[in-house]
Enzyme design. Structure first.
Site, PDB file in Angstrom:
ATOM      1  N   HIS A 146       0.822  -1.211   0.000  1.00 40.58           N
ATOM      2  CA  HIS A 146       0.000   0.000   0.000  1.00 40.58           C
ATOM      3  C   HIS A 146       0.853   1.257   0.000  1.00 40.58           C
ATOM      4  O   HIS A 146       2.058   1.210   0.244  1.00 40.58           O
ATOM      5  CB  HIS A 146      -0.978   0.006   1.186  1.00 40.58           C
ATOM      6  CG  HIS A 146      -0.352   0.083   2.546  1.00 40.58           C
ATOM      7  ND1 HIS A 146       0.051   1.275   3.111  1.00 40.58           N
ATOM      8  CD2 HIS A 146      -0.091  -0.885   3.465  1.00 40.58           C
ATOM      9  CE1 HIS A 146       0.534   1.040   4.329  1.00 40.58           C
ATOM     10  NE2 HIS A 146       0.475  -0.258   4.563  1.00 40.58           N
ATOM     11  N   CYS A 162       3.698  -4.650   6.533  1.00 38.94           N
ATOM     12  CA  CYS A 162       3.269  -4.422   5.150  1.00 38.94           C
ATOM     13  C   CYS A 162       4.439  -3.989   4.271  1.00 38.94           C
ATOM     14  O   CYS A 162       5.510  -3.655   4.757  1.00 38.94           O
ATOM     15  CB  CYS A 162       2.176  -3.355   5.106  1.00 38.94           C
ATOM     16  SG  CYS A 162       0.596  -3.907   5.782  1.00 38.94           S
TER      17      CYS A 162
END
Length: 186
Positions: A146, A162
């Site tokens: 992301h 992440c």
């Protein structure tokens, strides 16, 4: 071994045929490479966890192994849109108070103030007992590729597991990949 050879070797070992588009993430190198039909299309600078790589729930480490994109989230949203619970908030990260952006002072919490912005590629593990199922399930750990509100830190390890990209980069990548495309994280 060349990057594409590592992808094919990982797929062969697991009995999985490579998809037309494959992402290869190097935790140590801080890169994400996009391959299409075995040809390198583009390489991006990324950030991964500030903790050691780990597939275990609660570790806050970036998981290793073969994954797939299980969901693409954020199509059509403007650059810098903040997501909470995978839902756009209607706010650009610059519209939030500095404390919510992690800009009002240092904290010891990994990923503190690191917002999920622009696009989300939600990952699911493909290896039972390694990154799928039980206490090592990548999807249930909510591991994404992301955008971030801390673009100046891309290339440094600072996430809570992440894979972080610059906002324009994640939007560009999002348009290139599809659900089911493979992602090898090593």
């Amino acid at each position: 071994m060349k990057p594409w050879e590592r992808v094919t070797q990982a797929c062969t070992q697991r009995g999985i045929k490579p998809t037309a588009r494959v992402l290869l993430v190097s935790i140590d190198g801080g890169t994400l490479q996009l391959f299409r039909n075995a040809q390198l299309v583009k390489s991006y600078l990324v950030s991964t966890s500030r903790r050691p790589p780990s597939n275990q729930k609660g570790s806050l480490g970036t998981p290793r192994g073969l994954h797939e994109i299980v969901e693409r989230i954020g199509s059509g949203q403007p650059i810098g849109m903040v997501f909470k619970g995978r839902v756009p908030t209607g706010q650009h990260f610059s519209e939030l108070p500095l404390s919510e952006q992690g800009l009002s002072g240092a904290t010891d919490s990994p990923g503190s103030g690191n917002l999920i912005t622009s696009r989300i590629l939600w990952l699911g593990g493909l290896e039972d007992g390694v990154n799928r199922g039980g206490d090592c399930d990548t999807r249930s750990r909510y591991i994404y590729i992301h955008g971030t509100n801390h673009e100046s830190r891309i290339g440094q390890n600072f996430s809570a597991g992440c894979i972080l990209m610059r906002n324009l980069d994640i939007i560009e990548l999002y348009e290139e990949v599809r659900t089911g495309d493979l992602v090898l994280i090593e």
